[in-house]
Scaffold this motif. Structure first.
Motif, PDB file in Angstrom:
ATOM      1  N   GLY A  27      -4.699   7.061   3.519  1.00 15.07           N
ATOM      2  CA  GLY A  27      -5.183   5.691   3.384  1.00 15.07           C
ATOM      3  C   GLY A  27      -4.261   4.673   4.026  1.00 15.07           C
ATOM      4  N   VAL A  77       0.849  -1.203   0.000  1.00 12.82           N
ATOM      5  CA  VAL A  77       0.000   0.000   0.000  1.00 12.82           C
ATOM      6  C   VAL A  77       0.885   1.254   0.000  1.00 12.82           C
ATOM      7  CG1 VAL A  77      -1.624   1.363   1.387  1.00 12.82           C
ATOM      8  CG2 VAL A  77      -1.964  -1.108   1.129  1.00 12.82           C
ATOM      9  N   HIS A 115      -7.226   2.705  -4.664  1.00 15.03           N
ATOM     10  CA  HIS A 115      -6.886   3.332  -3.379  1.00 15.03           C
ATOM     11  C   HIS A 115      -7.246   4.829  -3.413  1.00 15.03           C
ATOM     12  CE1 HIS A 115      -4.389   3.603   0.326  1.00 15.03           C
ATOM     13  NE2 HIS A 115      -4.152   4.825  -0.110  1.00 15.03           N
TER      14      HIS A 115
END
Ligand code: FCB
Length: 453
Positions: free
Chosen positions: A313, A239, A264
């Protein structure tokens, strides 16, 4: 001897707002860093770049000092608000004159100028119209790039469009620790896209005008899972790698944003800013990729962790604090991270030559009573990272050069003048420069094109 390839480019780097000063000279307009540094609480002790290293007035002496250090190349940035004080409109001749003189001075001393067109000092007038969240800024950037090339293109071969678009977008618009200090993840993703679009449009404009070597500088993270055997940690690293690395590498070097990263991003914005054809513009081929590297990043999956607002995020991801030696910035010293990063770029994005456009370290340097500045920790940092870079070359990475951050101590953004990265010491009271031990050491490295075993 650890020998670097013949023709390896050795030099040092700076940026306009960090060294020039002369904030009101030659018709320069205000930038977002003038505004931000004047906003109470944003920069350490209220420091500003008004005077900085006064390089605007001392550039000739500074270039002489670079020659004394044996530098073969010098990476500097052009201040957009010197060229376009109001962000748009005709170029300000006095602004161009300054860089014209600087380039002549460099060429006269046999030092290759490497120009960066954007190192974070957006004209305030453009920020007032939305800054990088606005598509217009990308278009204006390309137009400004053309104006600079028209004046310097006969003497400058190496052009980089942006410095560290991740910082400009995410420190500027998400965490807000840098100018313009906004804290809005959706705005940061729009800014990232428009920065990349600006890069692509500027690259096209430069190419059409005949520029020979065109590139951009990224600051990719070498992201490692805290526990490589933990699937959750590996997923967390992926990520972070997405928003820090692939969000930039993929459109530039593959002509497409990765699907998982777009997904995302869509948590924060409808991505209406991404229009048909944009990725093709961003994917305009480049000739050189600039990489800035300072420290590795370790992450761990951890339920309830707040994440880092500079990486929207990343809730439930912990950024592991450094273990082992750190610099005065608190950044972990780990040269192997550089080797891993260079190898990864060479593997995943082959075909583009790389230059390290920044690497270096801040330490609390203090001149001795005799004036000498001994900085053994910086020498050891640079030595370790040069060995790490050499290891990557030995494993087949096409690395063409290495530029130290920085030529001299300067305005270190939110840290003001308290963090010193230079291989030359700046006394801000007198503007006296003193070559540090690391500067003398680097001169030897350049002379030998390598390091003693
Ligand atoms: C980089 C910046 C550079 C300098 C170093 C320490 O992120 O590009 O201007 O501040 O960090």
């Amino acid at each position: 001897m650890i020998q670097f390839p013949e023709g390896f480019v050795w030099g040092a780097a700076t940026a306009a707002y960090q060294i020039e000063g002369g904030a009101r000279d030659g018709g320069r307009g205000p930038s977002i860093w003038d505004t931000f540094s004047r906003t109470p609480g944003k920069v350490f002790a209220g420091h500003t770049g008004d005077v900085a290293c006064d390089h605007y007035h001392r550039y000739a002496d500074d270039v002489a000092l670079m020659a004394e250090l044996g530098l073969r190349a010098y990476r500097f940035s052009v201040s957009w608000p010197r060229i376009r004080p109001d962000g748009t409109g005709p170029a300000n001749p006095a602004g161009l004159d300054f860089y014209d003189r600087l380039v002549d001075e460099l060429r006269g001393r046999g030092i290759e100028p490497i120009v960066t067109l954007y190192h974070w000092d957006l004209p305030q007038a453009l920020e007032d119209r939305g800054g990088w969240t606005s598509r217009e800024t990308a278009e204006q950037f390309a137009s400004y790039a053309g104006a600079v090339h028209a004046r310097l293109g006969d003497r400058v071969d190496i052009w980089t469009t942006l410095n560290e678009p991740w910082c400009a977008a995410f420190l500027g618009y998400a965490s807000g620790i840098h100018a313009p200090g906004r804290q809005d993840p959706a705005a940061a993703f729009a800014a990232a896209h428009h920065l990349m679009l600006g890069h692509g449009l500027a690259a096209q404009a430069l190419r059409a005008a005949g520029a020979r070597t065109i590139g951009l500088t990224l600051n990719p993270d070498s992201v490692f899972p805290a526990d490589p055997d933990s699937q959750a940690d590996v997923a967390a690293a992926r990520v972070v790698d997405g928003v820090k690395n692939r969000l930039f590498f993929d459109p530039v070097l593959r002509g497409k944003y990765p699907a998982d990263v777009l997904e995302h991003v869509s948590r924060f914005t409808d991505t209406a800013f991404l229009r048909d054809g944009d990725e093709q513009v961003i994917g305009e081929p480049i000739d050189l990729l600039g990489v800035n590297y300072y420290a590795p990043t370790y992450v761990r999956a951890q339920a309830g962790a707040p994440g880092d607002p500079a990486y929207p995020g990343t809730e439930d991801i912990a950024f592991v604090p450094p273990t082992g030696p750190v610099t005065a910035m608190g950044w972990q010293i780990e040269p192997a991270g550089l080797t891993a990063l260079l190898e990864r770029i060479g593997r995943d994005y082959p075909g583009v030559p790389i230059i390290i456009t920044e690497n270096g370290a801040a330490f609390d340097d203090r001149p001795a009573p005799d004036g000498r500045v001994a900085d053994p920790e910086r020498i050891s940092y640079l030595d370790g990272h040069l060995r790490a870079a050499h290891a990557a070359i030995a494993r087949g990475v096409d690395l063409r050069g290495y530029l130290v951050w920085s030529f001299l101590d300067n305005f270190e953004w939110a840290e003001g003048y308290r963090k010193r990265f230079g291989i030359v010491y700046t006394d801000y009271d007198t503007q006296r420069r003193t070559i540090k031990d690391s500067g003398r050491w680097f001169r030897e490295v350049i002379r030998r094109n390598g390091l003693a075993e």
